[in-house]
Scaffold this active site. Structure first.
Site, short mmCIF file in Angstrom:
data_model
loop_
_atom_site.label_atom_id
_atom_site.label_comp_id
_atom_site.label_asym_id
_atom_site.label_seq_id
_atom_site.Cartn_x
_atom_site.Cartn_y
_atom_site.Cartn_z
N ASN B 499 0.89 -1.14 0.00
CA ASN B 499 0.00 0.00 0.00
C ASN B 499 0.93 1.20 0.00
OD1 ASN B 499 -1.25 2.33 1.36
ND2 ASN B 499 -3.01 1.02 1.74
N THR B 500 0.69 2.12 -0.92
CA THR B 500 1.56 3.29 -0.97
C THR B 500 0.76 4.53 -0.55
OG1 THR B 500 2.86 2.21 -2.67
CG2 THR B 500 3.26 4.53 -2.42
N HIS B 501 0.01 4.38 0.53
CA HIS B 501 -0.75 5.50 1.05
C HIS B 501 -0.16 5.96 2.38
CE1 HIS B 501 -4.30 3.69 -1.43
NE2 HIS B 501 -3.36 4.23 -2.18
N ASN B 502 1.06 6.45 2.30
CA ASN B 502 1.74 6.94 3.50
C ASN B 502 1.34 8.39 3.72
OD1 ASN B 502 3.62 5.41 1.45
ND2 ASN B 502 4.13 4.63 3.46
#
Lengths: 252, 571
Positions: B499-502
């Site tokens: 998941n690249t929702h930092n």
């Protein structure tokens, strides 16, 4: 289903099919970027249609850049156990997964060119990813050596001469970490590299040397890299399309 | 020794969505902008060979080169942080377009509840619902104040979708209609309706129909070719800064875009920035670019790192619970899911799009009662159809070996006969989850790497347990032959979680003690520095972040223009 999708891909017609399938004139809006260049001039279309690429009778990618012949044969044997030939179709060996692995290890990926390789290297917790100094190309060769050494120890023969069941047992032991560390690296790490490369080798675009004749894709009814699936995704019935490789996008 | 360049009004650091929007808005207003981007330039025609799963997805063609720069990670303060040497988890974009080139295009608005999460939670459940170690806070502006910026972003990107009644009120419908519904989406739709839910088609930046935006950028419709996630769109159908906002900025003649230019420091005297230092990554030359205003628009990690390495803002300290830079780093939880396998049905799963899917709104935000639950917020429960590329999708029923004869047979048997009811859940900030500078590891230029101290909290794990049951109920209603439900959120694993929702680290708010930037994303401690991106989110919602990041970028652009006219703090 449109007739063009069922019949095998026709040489030289790819571009025309793509234009027809992709609904370029939707809304009458003129499309910029890649599509603008795709639409091009008429001469360009004609040139493409009358000048099909020369057909090769052999695959020049079926040669080694990295492995010795012995390492290649051992890799073939190990990859075949990861992805064996069965009723569905060919296994890793026939699909040229070992050719793919050879080419990958010879590439910048084999020397970890995009990985952070600065010291210090500490032992990692399981959640922190691998922390090893050894390059992939070297780890793979060390792993091959360890495969043979372990086979010799367990069954008095090199891996390649074992029965398939024995080979599976050796690989299971590598996968489960029952094998002594390989130059400080846990055996599952090598196994994971072998498994990943094998799966890539049977399913990556044939341009990388594996997935021979796109048979890896065909087994799972994967159509490869076509330009549009607008029609297919709306249909309740499964639509089987013959696979196309990236080379079908050349000349666009 | 750095070559000192002539001073400019605005320098923008990073040319993804935030940098692209700010550059377009400022240059349209006649303000010259220097755009610095560490990666290469991009355009749509670069993607004609993009249908290459190996190169783009597994060899991370569009991503940051980790040999030059990465992060270090530890799950908690007792561990030694180690570098993420290879990709596995979040993939950080690189080059013009940034993450906006490789994204899937799911473009939500956050809920009214998100912007006032602290007050609304306190009001409904009493203070202390989560305990003192979860520093949730209001964002400092309401959904109604955000609405016009969302509207602008959606019109620019041409978002395709349908209005959801239980979400925030919209001033306009989506500029384009929803994406197509595929058979698996219809199965989810029917099952969830049977269960009393109100499914809707995901808002998408993939374009359901040809569209011309207010800037005059025309794009064709999505062809459902299945190469969105990790890939650039050769049609230009997917909204991408390199297709939408950056060409607009270039056309004004006011954008001086410099690629392969890696900013290493924001020069400042502690209260004001004077410009930036950057390295030409091809020649190795170092430049100083003086500027009136510095706009930091790189990815979350680099926004935080650049401030810390430049000594701007007060670094967060978990022990004393003071400082702000690095605080409230948050992620999302995606583990609650039910994988379904079908014996006699095959679906055309080889086709799809990054934002093709359907979801229910009943378990997000405070749309359900949390009185007896140990978490707040929730998760979007959904079915998506991205297109199953063959290296990445070898899903087999639980108990099947991961290799060998049985694996091959099962993975082929089910290759077109599985899909999950999955979820994406909100993540609340936690006192001991934060970003700071690593004491040991350095980047290729000798600057400390960013250190992430992060693990999923009890809150996150409770949320996953609860949501997983809901995914199971829906899967049962769909009626698969095999259902494998995962109800456990394992520890955060830097090489596994995808998941690249930092978010967070330079959060917005109304109080300089608890936030780094105001609601124009202007730094409290240096009023000519704006830090734009998901780094400004005080917590992470269940929704994909780009819609909110885009809306905030428009608000920041407004703020920067006001600052250039008036100077001083904007609030």
């Amino acid at each position: 289903m449109a007739e063009d999708a069922k019949s095998p891909a026709k040489k030289g017609s790819t571009r025309r099919e793509f234009l027809r399938n992709s609904g370029l004139t939707v809304g009458g809006v003129v499309l910029g970027g890649a599509l603008g260049s795709l639409l091009g001039g008429k001469e360009q279309v004609a040139t493409h249609d009358v000048a099909p690429a020369p057909q090769l009778t052999v695959n020049p990618a079926e040669a080694l850049q990295f492995f010795t012949p012995d390492q290649y044969r051992l890799t073939q044997a190990a990859a075949e156990r990861i992805y064996p030939k069965d009723d569905h179709g060919p296994g890793a060996m026939e699909l040229n997964a070992a050719i793919y692995i050879d080419h990958q290890l010879a590439s910048p990926w084999g020397i970890n060119s995009k990985e952070y390789m600065a010291a210090p290297f500490f032992e990692a917790e399981e959640t922190q990813g691998s922390q090893i100094r050894i390059l992939r190309k070297d780890l793979f060769l060390l792993g091959l050596k360890a495969l043979d050494a372990y086979s010799q120890k367990q069954y008095d023969n090199p891996f390649i001469d074992l029965e398939p069941e024995q080979q599976d047992q050796v690989l299971t032991d590598f996968s489960d970490g029952k094998v002594p560390d390989i130059s400080g690296v846990k055996s599952p790490l090598f196994f994971s590299l072998l498994r990943t490369l094998t799966i890539e080798g049977v399913y990556a675009d044939p341009l990388y040397g594996g997935n021979k004749n796109m048979e890896g894709w065909a087994m799972r009814k994967y159509p490869g890299s076509r330009m549009a699936y607008v029609k297919e995704i709306q249909q309740d019935e499964f639509v089987e399309l013959p696979p196309q490789g990236l080379n079908s996008h050349m000349g666009h | 020794m750095a070559t000192k360049l002539p001073k400019v009004p605005v320098v923008v650091v990073g040319m993804g969505w935030a940098g692209g929007i700010v550059s377009a808005e400022l240059t349209k207003a006649g303000i010259p902008v220097v755009g610095l981007e560490r990666g290469k330039d991009r355009k749509t025609s670069d993607y004609l060979m993009a249908h290459d799963e190996l190169r783009y997805q597994h060899r991370e063609e569009l991503m940051q080169d980790l040999s030059k720069e990465t992060i270090t990670h530890r799950n908690n303060e007792k561990m030694r942080a180690l570098p993420m040497r290879d990709y596995g988890t979040f993939i950080v974009g690189d080059g013009v377009g940034g993450a906006g080139s490789h994204w899937n295009g799911q473009t939500y608005r956050f809920l009214p509840y998100d912007f006032e999460i602290k007050s609304m939670t306190d009001e409904k459940y009493g203070p202390g619902k989560l305990g003192a170690d979860y520093p949730i806070q209001d964002w400092g502006l309401t959904y109604d104040e955000m609405e016009p910026y969302y509207d602008t972003f959606e019109k620019m990107a041409g978002i395709s979708g349908e209005t959801v009644e239980s979400y925030g009120k919209r001033s306009n419908p989506y500029p384009t209609g929803p994406m197509l519904k595929t058979p698996i989406m219809k199965m989810f739709e029917e099952a969830t309706k049977n269960l009393g839910y109100t499914p809707y088609v995901l808002p998408s930046a993939n374009l359901s129909e040809a569209y011309e935006n207010p800037d005059g950028i025309s794009r064709g419709a999505c062809q459902y070719c299945a190469f969105c996630e990790n890939f650039g769109c050769e049609y230009g159908a997917k909204a991408d800064p390199a297709v939408t906002v950056i060409p607009v900025a270039k056309d004004t003649g006011q954008l001086d875009l410099r690629t392969h230019s890696n900013v290493t420091e924001i020069l400042n005297d502690g209260t004001k920035a004077t410009g930036v230092l950057y390295i030409d990554m091809i020649t190795g030359e170092e430049f100083e670019q003086p500027a009136e205003v510095v706009v930091v628009t790189s990815y979350v990690f680099n926004n935080v790192r650049l401030l810390l390495n430049s000594g701007l803002g007060k670094p967060y300290d978990s022990k004393s619970n003071t400082g702000v830079i690095g605080k409230n780093y948050a992620y999302q939880v995606s583990s609650a899911s039910s994988m379904m396998f079908f014996e006699d049905q095959e679906f055309n799963l080889y086709g799809g799009a990054g934002a093709l899917g359907i979801e229910i709104p009943e378990y997000v935000g405070d749309n359900f009662d949390h009185s007896d639950l140990k978490f707040i917020h929730g998760a979007g429960i959904r079915v998506t159809q991205y297109g199953n590329r063959p290296i990445a999708n070898n899903v087999v029923p639980k108990g099947t070996p991961a290799w060998g004869a049985e694996f091959k047979s099962q993975s082929i048997k089910y290759s077109n006969s599985f899909f999950p009811v999955k979820s994406q859940g909100a993540s609340m900030p936690y006192r001991y989850n934060y970003l700071d500078l690593d004491p040991t590891y350095k980047d290729a230029y000798g600057k400390p790497l960013l250190r992430m101290t992060f693990d999923y909290t009890e809150h996150d794990r409770e949320l996953v347990k609860y949501i997983s049951q809901k995914t199971h109920e829906i899967a049962e209603e769909i009626g698969a032959d095999i259902i494998d439900t995962n109800d456990t959120q394992n520890d955060f694993n830097v090489n596994k979680d995808t998941n690249t929702h930092n978010t967070g680290g330079v959060i917005m708010g109304t109080d300089p003690e608890t936030s780094a930037v105001n609601t124009y994303l202007q730094m409290w401690d240096a009023d000519n520095v704006f830090v734009v991106g998901a780094s400004a989110f005080p917590h992470n919602s269940s929704f994909n972040p780009t819609g909110t990041l885009g809306a905030l970028s428009y608000r920041a652009s407004e703020g920067i223009q006001r600052y250039l006219d008036e100077g001083g703090s904007l609030v």
